[in-house]
Enzyme design. Sequence first.
Site, PDB file in Angstrom:
ATOM      1  N   LYS A   1      -7.486   1.678  -2.411  1.00 35.93           N
ATOM      2  CA  LYS A   1      -7.019   2.038  -3.750  1.00 35.93           C
ATOM      3  C   LYS A   1      -7.690   1.431  -4.869  1.00 35.93           C
ATOM      4  CE  LYS A   1      -2.733   3.620  -1.833  1.00 35.93           C
ATOM      5  NZ  LYS A   1      -1.701   3.344  -0.923  1.00 35.93           N
TER       6      LYS A   1
ATOM      7  N   TYR B   1       4.217   0.329   5.686  1.00 37.74           N
ATOM      8  CA  TYR B   1       3.428   1.510   5.571  1.00 37.74           C
ATOM      9  C   TYR B   1       1.597   0.939   5.553  1.00 37.74           C
ATOM     10  CZ  TYR B   1       0.950   5.831   4.992  1.00 37.74           C
ATOM     11  OH  TYR B   1       0.025   7.013   5.217  1.00 37.74           O
TER      12      TYR B   1
ATOM     13  N   ASP C   1      -2.171  -6.613   4.874  1.00 40.99           N
ATOM     14  CA  ASP C   1      -2.469  -5.101   4.266  1.00 40.99           C
ATOM     15  C   ASP C   1      -2.371  -5.036   2.610  1.00 40.99           C
ATOM     16  OD1 ASP C   1      -2.718  -2.549   3.275  1.00 40.99           O
ATOM     17  OD2 ASP C   1      -1.575  -1.430   4.982  1.00 40.99           O
TER      18      ASP C   1
HETATM   19  C1  LIG Z   1      -1.964   3.597   0.538  1.00 43.18           C
HETATM   20  C2  LIG Z   1      -1.688   2.808   1.493  1.00 43.18           C
HETATM   21  C3  LIG Z   1      -2.464   2.718   2.989  1.00 43.18           C
HETATM   22  C4  LIG Z   1      -3.370   3.846   3.277  1.00 43.18           C
HETATM   23  O1  LIG Z   1      -4.363   3.840   2.479  1.00 43.18           O
HETATM   24  P1  LIG Z   1      -4.810   5.558   2.393  1.00 43.18           P
HETATM   25  O2  LIG Z   1      -6.220   5.253   1.558  1.00 43.18           O
HETATM   26  O3  LIG Z   1      -4.005   6.611   1.979  1.00 43.18           O
HETATM   27  O4  LIG Z   1      -5.360   5.904   4.074  1.00 43.18           O
HETATM   28  C5  LIG Z   1      -2.329   1.489   3.799  1.00 43.18           C
HETATM   29  N1  LIG Z   1      -1.640   0.646   3.464  1.00 43.18           N
HETATM   30  C6  LIG Z   1      -0.866   0.704   2.334  1.00 43.18           C
HETATM   31  C7  LIG Z   1      -0.027  -0.701   2.087  1.00 43.18           C
HETATM   32  C8  LIG Z   1      -0.777   1.617   1.614  1.00 43.18           C
HETATM   33  O5  LIG Z   1      -0.122   1.651   0.426  1.00 43.18           O
END
Ligand SMILES: *Cc1c(COP(=O)(O)O)cnc(C)c1O
Length: 431
Positions: free
Chosen positions: A273, A150, A245
């Site tokens: 995050k 994701y 990511d």
């Molecule tokens: C949470 C998440 C995102 C997206 O971040 P948002 O601040 O919710 O847009 C992208 N990549 C990973 C791996 C994530 O866990």
Amino acid sequence: MAATVGTPASRQGELIRRAEDLFPGGVNSPVRAFRSVGRAPLMLEAGAGARVRDADGRWYVDYIGAWGPAILGHGHPDVIEAVRAAALNGFALGATSPAEVVLGEAIRAAVPSMEKLRFTSSGTEAAMSALRLARGATGRDLVVKFAGGYHGHSDGLLVEAGSGLATLALPGSAGVPAQVASATVVVPINDLDGVRSAFERHPDRIAAVIVEPVAANVGVIAPAPGFLDGLRELASANGALLIFDEVITGFRVAHGGAQARYGVRPDLTVLGKIVGGGMPVGAYGGRRDLMANVAPDGPVYQAGTLSGHPLTMAAGAATLALLDEAAYERLEAAGAALETGLRNAAAEAGRTVGIARVGSLLTVFFRDEIPTTADEAMTSDRAAYARFFGAMLDAGILLPPSQFEAWFLSLAHDPATIEETVTAAGEAFRA
Ligand SMILES: *Cc1c(COP(=O)(O)O)cnc(C)c1O
């Protein structure tokens, strides 16, 4: 008690009804609706340390951890004080602020591959922008991602695999144009041959490989030995960029993220995050020559009115300041204690589960073994997880409301809290 959660008579039940009239599913992000565990959603209004309180005043031990940011636990006094002090200066002022320099330098000190970086307001934006940069810098259009990875909800990344290896992807959501989805090639997690074959099938067309170096959005799936190194080699050999990511893994699985833990240097990194300390945030960055393509230095446009927001920068810097080596040792110890306790509790209850853990990220998969791909993860017994979730909730332990989300530990999860969790699990595994 649980009997009143979500019932119309309770304050929480009444607020949920009003929320459901306002927001699709009653929520502003889908997993908060608790649909996949078949329970009424919670309305949470306070957090302190390892615990959160619902709108009826009931406290729970919390493993959602704000979906990752709450690595210190909720409401750490240093973070509150930093945000309070920043707020007194008047929020966003529309120019670069000293706080951006402070947090940017703290991030680069921990993640040296991010020679230059750019703050955004969400991880979605940061991942989307990193891909735009990769395409702009390479002059290529295709991107390889992994099934179950994701990277936020931007069109090109919200795709599922078609059947078979390395097929061009189908949209994973209504409203994503097929043409956009088809610029993404989807490969199973941990499948280097699949990546190799993608490069063979699309020579000189793949701009980047984007990967969660520890997959944490299908439950936790650790990288197989050699997988990340293999991606590094394949990307370099084929003139493509490697993007990590690390929105979840950054400052989570090590101070320097997964790239430090596994010793692989990506070209670009996406963060979010934890670096916002609980405030909305994202960041992307990497090689200086690549970042030179970003506006106003170069032709790849990307902007944000509230990017680098002073309150976010203050919360992020206060959070990172507390994440020293000792903190990661404590997180590892807490994760190991929880893993061992849950393993024993499951065995005593006669329940077979696969417990996957990387540091303070953990998933209890209701299947025989831990999965190595998203397809394997999907064979987990979701109904059994829902029963486990419900029994834990009734015992005052709040787990992620989906089999496919990681449990997030924090520095506030002390041995007594872990013990309380394991004791509850001993019963819940029999549910
Ligand atoms: C949470 C998440 C995102 C997206 O971040 P948002 O601040 O919710 O847009 C992208 N990549 C990973 C791996 C994530 O866990």
